[in-house]
Structures are given as structure tokens and as C-alpha cells.
Design a protein around this motif. Structure first.
Motif, PDB file in Angstrom:
ATOM      1  N   ALA A   1      -7.037  -7.861  -6.490  1.00  0.00           N
ATOM      2  CA  ALA A   1      -8.446  -8.125  -6.210  1.00  0.00           C
ATOM      3  C   ALA A   1      -8.625  -8.679  -4.804  1.00  0.00           C
ATOM      4  N   ALA A   2      -7.746  -9.600  -4.396  1.00  0.00           N
ATOM      5  CA  ALA A   2      -7.847 -10.197  -3.063  1.00  0.00           C
ATOM      6  C   ALA A   2      -7.534  -9.182  -1.974  1.00  0.00           C
ATOM      7  N   GLN A   3      -6.553  -8.331  -2.218  1.00  0.00           N
ATOM      8  CA  GLN A   3      -6.208  -7.297  -1.233  1.00  0.00           C
ATOM      9  C   GLN A   3      -7.377  -6.332  -1.046  1.00  0.00           C
ATOM     10  N   LYS A   4      -8.062  -6.041  -2.155  1.00  0.00           N
ATOM     11  CA  LYS A   4      -9.217  -5.139  -2.081  1.00  0.00           C
ATOM     12  C   LYS A   4     -10.380  -5.813  -1.353  1.00  0.00           C
ATOM     13  N   LYS A   5     -10.650  -7.069  -1.682  1.00  0.00           N
ATOM     14  CA  LYS A   5     -11.737  -7.805  -1.030  1.00  0.00           C
ATOM     15  C   LYS A   5     -11.482  -7.971   0.459  1.00  0.00           C
ATOM     16  N   ALA A   6     -10.206  -8.153   0.816  1.00  0.00           N
ATOM     17  CA  ALA A   6      -9.851  -8.355   2.222  1.00  0.00           C
ATOM     18  C   ALA A   6      -9.916  -7.052   3.019  1.00  0.00           C
ATOM     19  N   GLY A   7      -9.974  -5.928   2.295  1.00  0.00           N
ATOM     20  CA  GLY A   7     -10.051  -4.632   2.968  1.00  0.00           C
ATOM     21  C   GLY A   7      -8.777  -4.240   3.681  1.00  0.00           C
ATOM     22  N   ILE A   8      -7.637  -4.677   3.123  1.00  0.00           N
ATOM     23  CA  ILE A   8      -6.352  -4.334   3.742  1.00  0.00           C
ATOM     24  C   ILE A   8      -5.664  -3.245   2.919  1.00  0.00           C
ATOM     25  N   SER A   9      -4.758  -2.526   3.560  1.00  0.00           N
ATOM     26  CA  SER A   9      -4.088  -1.402   2.891  1.00  0.00           C
ATOM     27  C   SER A   9      -2.807  -1.819   2.200  1.00  0.00           C
ATOM     28  N   TYR A  10      -2.432  -3.077   2.325  1.00  0.00           N
ATOM     29  CA  TYR A  10      -1.163  -3.541   1.761  1.00  0.00           C
ATOM     30  C   TYR A  10      -1.377  -3.988   0.324  1.00  0.00           C
ATOM     31  N   THR A  11      -0.487  -3.555  -0.558  1.00  0.00           N
ATOM     32  CA  THR A  11      -0.633  -3.842  -1.980  1.00  0.00           C
ATOM     33  C   THR A  11       0.640  -4.448  -2.545  1.00  0.00           C
ATOM     34  N   GLY A  12       0.529  -4.946  -3.778  1.00  0.00           N
ATOM     35  CA  GLY A  12       1.687  -5.496  -4.458  1.00  0.00           C
ATOM     36  C   GLY A  12       1.987  -6.912  -4.010  1.00  0.00           C
ATOM     37  N   THR A  13       3.112  -7.436  -4.489  1.00  0.00           N
ATOM     38  CA  THR A  13       3.526  -8.806  -4.155  1.00  0.00           C
ATOM     39  C   THR A  13       4.642  -8.836  -3.120  1.00  0.00           C
ATOM     40  N   HIS A  14       5.386  -7.737  -3.020  1.00  0.00           N
ATOM     41  CA  HIS A  14       6.579  -7.756  -2.172  1.00  0.00           C
ATOM     42  C   HIS A  14       6.249  -7.580  -0.690  1.00  0.00           C
ATOM     43  N   CYS A  15       5.026  -7.167  -0.371  1.00  0.00           N
ATOM     44  CA  CYS A  15       4.673  -6.971   1.035  1.00  0.00           C
ATOM     45  C   CYS A  15       4.750  -8.281   1.809  1.00  0.00           C
ATOM     46  N   LEU A  16       4.553  -9.421   1.129  1.00  0.00           N
ATOM     47  CA  LEU A  16       4.636 -10.714   1.806  1.00  0.00           C
ATOM     48  C   LEU A  16       6.064 -11.005   2.237  1.00  0.00           C
ATOM     49  N   ARG A  17       7.025 -10.627   1.418  1.00  0.00           N
ATOM     50  CA  ARG A  17       8.444 -10.828   1.765  1.00  0.00           C
ATOM     51  C   ARG A  17       8.820  -9.945   2.951  1.00  0.00           C
ATOM     52  N   HIS A  18       8.394  -8.698   2.918  1.00  0.00           N
ATOM     53  CA  HIS A  18       8.672  -7.782   4.030  1.00  0.00           C
ATOM     54  C   HIS A  18       7.991  -8.260   5.312  1.00  0.00           C
TER      55      HIS A  18
END
Length: 337
Positions: free
Chosen positions: A259-276
Motif C-alpha cells: 500500500a505504501a509503495q503504491k501511495k508513494a508512486g514508486i516502481s519498487y515492490t516487495g520487502t527485499h528491495c530495501l536490502r538491495h
């Protein structure tokens, strides 16, 4: 004349492996093997001595014909469309290796050899895996847009995950007893395990993925988050992140992250993108190249094993502070964090 079987069938060996070997494996590993076995089960009636390279050729071609068929395409699996049969071949190799090392099959397995060939890996290819590496490396600007749209509990979770370059299960599993504010460090020592299907909490694994506890320096941003979460602590609950004293469920983490990724309008999804994303940032500003990445993520690398063994908590502290200074210079943390 009926042919006399000189070795056990693959199905029998698999059943014995489940009885004798599975208790030593993580539940998640057991489930992964069970899922892969469904694909291999058509070979179950074969005696181990008759699972030849040719038999594997036929199995691969049979499975590939299904995954390349119009009927399968009509299922419209999207990004989940099968790309290869590598993991099933790896399980078959694991079964053979266990079979040859197990005392019960010592005599019959002496003249049985691994039937896998290099060509099988090539044959097992179905289609290219979608290029996802760059899509997982979330830039720091997008990361903070994402944090801003999260409810406070999940924002704190995501911030610590980002600054630790951590796996989500290890961050959600942080125990208050492993936090030492006076000496400015905490340990990533356990990991939450969620059910593959329902994605609800099942148990706390007593070690992280690489089986080594990782010491993390508590810089100012960490301290604020930890102190905020400690105010919400509940007697009898040792989890830093919890809901009414219960560990977080992955389905809820996914829901809030998406929901937050969608509201932020970013193309990054999932939880692992933060680690990368943090791994990329650590390499950029850490000053020690791959050593800074290893210090932040806790990854193991055989080629760097000797050098990695000499990296202590001071390198993690140094890199962590440089990253915090870099982010603060971008003025992303003012007011909101």
C-alpha cells in the motif's frame, strides 16, 4: 520373465529420506523439498540403478513440453511462469547423495552413480528469468518516499530493515534482550518463520539465514526508533516489533508495504528491495567497496571469506555512520523521521 530389482525405488528412498533426514532440516526447507518432489514424483517407480541420464532427459522433455504448451500459457501465470527446472534437478542430486551416504543403502548403492550430466542444466532451461536485479535496488530518495507512507510501526520496521540491509524475517524477529543501548549495539540473532501458504507467524528460528549472529551499531536514528518501540513493549513479549504482544505476520507486512509503495508512486515492490538498496548505497558511500557491503548485509562470500573474517563491528559502525551522514545531507529525514 520379471526383472529382479537390485535397488530400492526413488519413491522408497524419498520416503526414508523424509523419515530420517527431514527432522534435521528447517521446516521451510522441508516444505521446499516437498514442493519440488511433486515434480519428480513421476520418477518414483524407477529403481535407483535405472534412473539413467537418458531417463532424466525424458523427464526434462516431458515437463518442458507442458510448460511450453498452449494449455499452460492459457493459465496466464504472469511473472510466476516457470523459467527452468533447476531446483528439481538439484533436489534429485540431493536425494542421490543422501542415498549413497546413508547406511541403510550402503551395499546396494555401491554401484549406483549420479546420473546427472552437464547437459541436463542446459536442457532444463525454459525461458529467461525476468531481469529484476536493478528493479530491486531502490534508490534512497524512493526509499524515503516509501517510508513516509507507512503507519508508524511498519515505518520503524522498514527503517531498521533499510539501515541494517536486513532480511525482513531477521528484522521482524529482533529480540529486546539482544539490544544493548548503553554499549550501542544490538544483535540480529534470530529470524521469524512464516507459513508458506497463510504467511502467518509459525516460530522463531534461533539463528539467521547464514547461521551467524550479526552485531549492529546503534546510531542516532536507530536509537530513536528503538526507544519509541520500547515504550510500546509488553511484559512477557521479547519482540521489538509486535502487535498486542504477538509477532508480526508476513501477510500484514506485505499489505502495508504494498500500500505504501503504491501511495508513494514508486516502481519498487516487495520487502527485499530495501536490502538491495542499502547494499548498493553501502558500496557507494562506505569507502571500503565490497567490504562495506559485507559489513552491512552480513553476506558470506567464499572469495572474500578470509578478509571477511577480519571485519569487526568497528567497520559496520564506520559504514553505518557514513551512510547516515550521507542521507542526512540529502535532507530526507527532516521533520518526518
Amino acid at each position: 520373465m520379471e526383472r529382479i530389482k537390485t535397488t530400492s525405488t526413488l519413491g522408497y528412498v524419498w520416503s526414508r529420506m523424509r523419515e530420517l533426514h527431514f527432522p534435521s532440516l528447517e521446516i521451510s526447507t522441508q516444505r521446499s523439498y516437498e514442493k519440488k518432489w511433486k515434480m519428480l514424483s513421476s520418477l518414483a517407480i524407477y529403481p535407483m540403478s535405472e534412473i539413467s541420464a537418458t531417463a532424466i532427459n525424458e523427464w526434462i522433455e516431458n515437463k518442458k513440453s507442458w510448460y511450453q504448451s498452449d494449455e499452460y500459457k492459457r493459465l496466464n501465470r504472469g511473472s510466476s511462469t516457470r523459467c527452468n527446472l533447476y531446483s528439481e534437478l538439484n533436489l534429485l542430486k540431493t536425494i542421490f547423495n543422501w542415498y549413497k551416504s546413508e547406511d541403510e543403502f550402503e551395499n546396494e548403492s555401491q554401484n549406483v552413480f549420479l546420473p546427472m550430466r552437464a547437459r541436463h542444466h542446459t536442457m532444463a532451461f525454459i525461458r529467461n528469468i525476468p531481469k529484476m536485479a536493478d528493479e530491486k535496488k531502490i534508490p534512497v530518495e524512493d526509499a524515503f518516499k516509501f517510508f513516509e507512507k507507512l503507519p508508524l510501526l511498519y515505518r520503524d520496521l522498514a527503517l531498521i530493515q533499510f539501515f541494517c540491509a536486513g532480511r525482513i524475517g531477521e528484522i521482524a524477529g529482533i529480540q529486546i534482550s539482544n539490544i544493548n543501548l548503553s554499549e550501542e549495539y544490538f544483535l540480529i540473532k534470530e529470524s521469524l518463520i512464516w507459513c508458506n501458504g497463510s504467511k502467518v507467524f509459525e516460530y522463531l528460528k534461533p539463528f539467521p539465514k547464514n547461521r551467524e549472529a550479526r552485531r549492529v551499531f546503534i546510531h542516532g536514528q536507530f536509537k530513536e526508533i528503538i526507544q519509541r518501540r520500547l515504550k510500546d513493549s509488553i511484559v512477557g513479549c521479547d519482540y521489538l516489533f509486535h502487535v498486542n504482544g504477538k509477532p508480526l505476520n508476513y501477510c500484514n507486512i506485505q499489505r502495508y508495504y504494498r500500500a505504501a509503495q503504491k501511495k508513494a508512486g514508486i516502481s519498487y515492490t516487495g520487502t527485499h528491495c530495501l536490502r538491495h538498496g542499502m547494499a548498493t548505497l553501502a558500496r557507494k558511500v562506505g569507502g571500503m567497496g565490497l567490504d562495506s557491503v559485507i559489513a552491512m548485509t552480513g553476506h558470506k562470500n567464499l572469495r572474500l571469506a578470509d578478509h571477511y573474517s577480519r571485519i569487526d563491528c568497528e567497520e559496520q559502525k564506520k559504514t553505518s555512520l557514513k551512510i547516515l551522514k550521507h542521507i542526512r545531507s540529502m535532507k530526507l529525514m527532516e521533520n518526518n523521521f
